[in-house]
Design a protein around this motif. Structure first.
Motif, PDB file in Angstrom:
ATOM      1  N   LYS A 127      -0.901   6.621   7.734  1.00 35.47           N
ATOM      2  CA  LYS A 127      -1.153   5.599   8.753  1.00 35.47           C
ATOM      3  C   LYS A 127       0.165   5.093   9.317  1.00 35.47           C
ATOM      4  CE  LYS A 127      -5.581   3.796   7.318  1.00 35.47           C
ATOM      5  NZ  LYS A 127      -6.286   2.655   6.766  1.00 35.47           N
ATOM      6  N   ARG A 128       0.174   4.846  10.604  1.00 30.58           N
ATOM      7  CA  ARG A 128       1.383   4.363  11.271  1.00 30.58           C
ATOM      8  C   ARG A 128       1.228   2.938  11.785  1.00 30.58           C
ATOM      9  NH1 ARG A 128       5.167   7.494   9.506  1.00 30.58           N
ATOM     10  NH2 ARG A 128       4.946   9.668  10.060  1.00 30.58           N
ATOM     11  N   LYS A 129       0.399   2.140  11.149  1.00 35.73           N
ATOM     12  CA  LYS A 129       0.195   0.748  11.573  1.00 35.73           C
ATOM     13  C   LYS A 129       1.220  -0.149  10.956  1.00 35.73           C
ATOM     14  CE  LYS A 129      -4.580   0.188  12.778  1.00 35.73           C
ATOM     15  NZ  LYS A 129      -5.802  -0.459  12.401  1.00 35.73           N
ATOM     16  N   PRO A 187      -4.091   8.196   2.505  1.00 30.69           N
ATOM     17  CA  PRO A 187      -4.118   7.659   3.877  1.00 30.69           C
ATOM     18  C   PRO A 187      -3.057   6.590   4.144  1.00 30.69           C
ATOM     19  CG  PRO A 187      -6.342   7.840   3.030  1.00 30.69           C
ATOM     20  CD  PRO A 187      -5.408   8.136   1.883  1.00 30.69           C
ATOM     21  N   PHE A 188      -2.595   5.901   3.111  1.00 35.28           N
ATOM     22  CA  PHE A 188      -1.570   4.878   3.302  1.00 35.28           C
ATOM     23  C   PHE A 188      -0.244   5.506   3.741  1.00 35.28           C
ATOM     24  CE2 PHE A 188      -3.937   2.759  -0.370  1.00 35.28           C
ATOM     25  CZ  PHE A 188      -4.910   2.284   0.491  1.00 35.28           C
ATOM     26  N   GLY A 226      -2.019  -5.629  -2.231  1.00 44.61           N
ATOM     27  CA  GLY A 226      -2.319  -4.835  -1.048  1.00 44.61           C
ATOM     28  C   GLY A 226      -3.780  -4.838  -0.654  1.00 44.61           C
ATOM     29  N   LYS A 227      -4.595  -5.579  -1.399  1.00 43.24           N
ATOM     30  CA  LYS A 227      -6.030  -5.714  -1.126  1.00 43.24           C
ATOM     31  C   LYS A 227      -6.730  -4.348  -1.035  1.00 43.24           C
ATOM     32  CE  LYS A 227      -5.474 -10.162   1.022  1.00 43.24           C
ATOM     33  NZ  LYS A 227      -5.578 -10.991   2.187  1.00 43.24           N
ATOM     34  N   LEU A 228      -6.450  -3.514  -2.030  1.00 39.55           N
ATOM     35  CA  LEU A 228      -7.112  -2.218  -2.101  1.00 39.55           C
ATOM     36  C   LEU A 228      -8.522  -2.402  -2.647  1.00 39.55           C
ATOM     37  CD1 LEU A 228      -4.221  -0.048  -3.535  1.00 39.55           C
ATOM     38  CD2 LEU A 228      -4.877  -0.366  -1.168  1.00 39.55           C
ATOM     39  N   ASN A 229      -9.318  -1.341  -2.578  1.00 39.81           N
ATOM     40  CA  ASN A 229     -10.679  -1.458  -3.099  1.00 39.81           C
ATOM     41  C   ASN A 229     -10.667  -1.524  -4.630  1.00 39.81           C
ATOM     42  OD1 ASN A 229     -10.514   1.206  -4.090  1.00 39.81           O
ATOM     43  ND2 ASN A 229     -11.382   2.040  -2.220  1.00 39.81           N
ATOM     44  N   ARG A 230     -11.768  -1.941  -5.189  1.00 43.80           N
ATOM     45  CA  ARG A 230     -11.858  -2.139  -6.645  1.00 43.80           C
ATOM     46  C   ARG A 230     -11.618  -0.856  -7.420  1.00 43.80           C
ATOM     47  NH1 ARG A 230     -17.039  -6.163  -7.274  1.00 43.80           N
ATOM     48  NH2 ARG A 230     -16.064  -7.909  -6.209  1.00 43.80           N
ATOM     49  N   LYS A 231     -12.057   0.254  -6.867  1.00 40.45           N
ATOM     50  CA  LYS A 231     -11.888   1.538  -7.536  1.00 40.45           C
ATOM     51  C   LYS A 231     -10.402   1.843  -7.766  1.00 40.45           C
ATOM     52  CE  LYS A 231     -13.323   6.326  -6.878  1.00 40.45           C
ATOM     53  NZ  LYS A 231     -13.990   7.246  -5.962  1.00 40.45           N
ATOM     54  N   MET A 232      -9.579   1.567  -6.781  1.00 41.86           N
ATOM     55  CA  MET A 232      -8.136   1.819  -6.892  1.00 41.86           C
ATOM     56  C   MET A 232      -7.488   0.819  -7.854  1.00 41.86           C
ATOM     57  SD  MET A 232      -7.551   4.353  -4.788  1.00 41.86           S
ATOM     58  CE  MET A 232      -5.921   4.324  -4.141  1.00 41.86           C
ATOM     59  N   ILE A 233      -7.882  -0.443  -7.741  1.00 43.44           N
ATOM     60  CA  ILE A 233      -7.280  -1.475  -8.585  1.00 43.44           C
ATOM     61  C   ILE A 233      -7.626  -1.245 -10.055  1.00 43.44           C
ATOM     62  CG2 ILE A 233      -7.309  -3.942  -9.125  1.00 43.44           C
ATOM     63  CD1 ILE A 233      -7.739  -4.434  -6.095  1.00 43.44           C
ATOM     64  N   TRP A 234      -8.905  -1.122 -10.345  1.00 44.70           N
ATOM     65  CA  TRP A 234      -9.320  -0.958 -11.739  1.00 44.70           C
ATOM     66  C   TRP A 234      -8.981   0.431 -12.272  1.00 44.70           C
ATOM     67  CZ3 TRP A 234      -9.685  -5.143 -14.286  1.00 44.70           C
ATOM     68  CH2 TRP A 234     -10.098  -6.309 -13.637  1.00 44.70           C
ATOM     69  N   ARG A 271       0.826  -1.210   0.000  1.00 45.49           N
ATOM     70  CA  ARG A 271       0.000   0.000   0.000  1.00 45.49           C
ATOM     71  C   ARG A 271       0.858   1.257   0.000  1.00 45.49           C
ATOM     72  NH1 ARG A 271      -5.356  -1.129   3.626  1.00 45.49           N
ATOM     73  NH2 ARG A 271      -6.102  -2.857   2.354  1.00 45.49           N
ATOM     74  N   LEU A 272       1.934   1.227   0.752  1.00 45.47           N
ATOM     75  CA  LEU A 272       2.854   2.360   0.770  1.00 45.47           C
ATOM     76  C   LEU A 272       3.496   2.545  -0.606  1.00 45.47           C
ATOM     77  CD1 LEU A 272       4.324   4.556   2.410  1.00 45.47           C
ATOM     78  CD2 LEU A 272       6.049   2.826   2.958  1.00 45.47           C
ATOM     79  N   ALA A 273       3.930   1.442  -1.217  1.00 44.95           N
ATOM     80  CA  ALA A 273       4.518   1.498  -2.557  1.00 44.95           C
ATOM     81  C   ALA A 273       3.496   1.994  -3.570  1.00 44.95           C
ATOM     82  CB  ALA A 273       5.056   0.128  -2.960  1.00 44.95           C
ATOM     83  N   PHE A 274       2.240   1.565  -3.438  1.00 45.45           N
ATOM     84  CA  PHE A 274       1.178   2.024  -4.323  1.00 45.45           C
ATOM     85  C   PHE A 274       1.043   3.539  -4.243  1.00 45.45           C
ATOM     86  CE2 PHE A 274      -3.076   3.143  -5.554  1.00 45.45           C
ATOM     87  CZ  PHE A 274      -3.380   2.291  -6.600  1.00 45.45           C
TER      88      PHE A 274
END
Length: 119
Positions: free
Chosen positions: A117-119, A113-114, A61-69, A5-8
């Motif tokens: 986030k500090r997780k 947000p990626f 990264g299991k992002l939502n479909r909007k981001m992937i597509w 997600r960070l790389a994305f």
């Protein structure tokens, strides 16, 4: 998953910057030195496949479909850019550049947000 997600997010920002540079090069060639068209043509292959990498990172990264597509959609738009640059549909070329910019900006905003986030 966190690193994907960070790389994305980082690659989406890099892609957006590359689109801005590409439009800048076109403007320089059009309104300044026509030799810059070489740079405009040769710069696209350097960043065009970032959108495919974004697609893969989005799946991993299991992002939502909007981001992937959306990332795959950017690749399709770049492919159309090659077609419109070579044929009679050249007037659509700058319009597609605007759509690419908008799409890349949407990915950057969606992935911001990626970075925070500090997780």
């Amino acid at each position: 998953m966190k690193y994907c997600r960070l790389a994305f997010s980082i690659l989406a920002l890099v892609f957006l910057i590359c689109i801005v540079v590409q439009v800048f090069l076109a403007g320089m060639a059009l309104f300044g030195n026509s030799e810059v068209w070489k740079w405009h043509r040769s710069f696209v292959p350097m960043f065009g496949y970032i959108s495919v990498i974004l697609f893969i990172l989005g799946i991993i990264g299991k992002l939502n479909r909007k981001m992937i597509w959306g990332s795959l959609g950017l690749f399709v738009l770049i492919s159309f850019q090659y077609i419109t640059a070579l044929h009679i549909a050249g007037a659509i070329h700058p319009v597609l550049a605007l759509v690419l910019f908008w799409g890349a900006l949407a990915l950057v905003r969606g992935s911001y947000p990626f970075l925070t986030k500090r997780k």
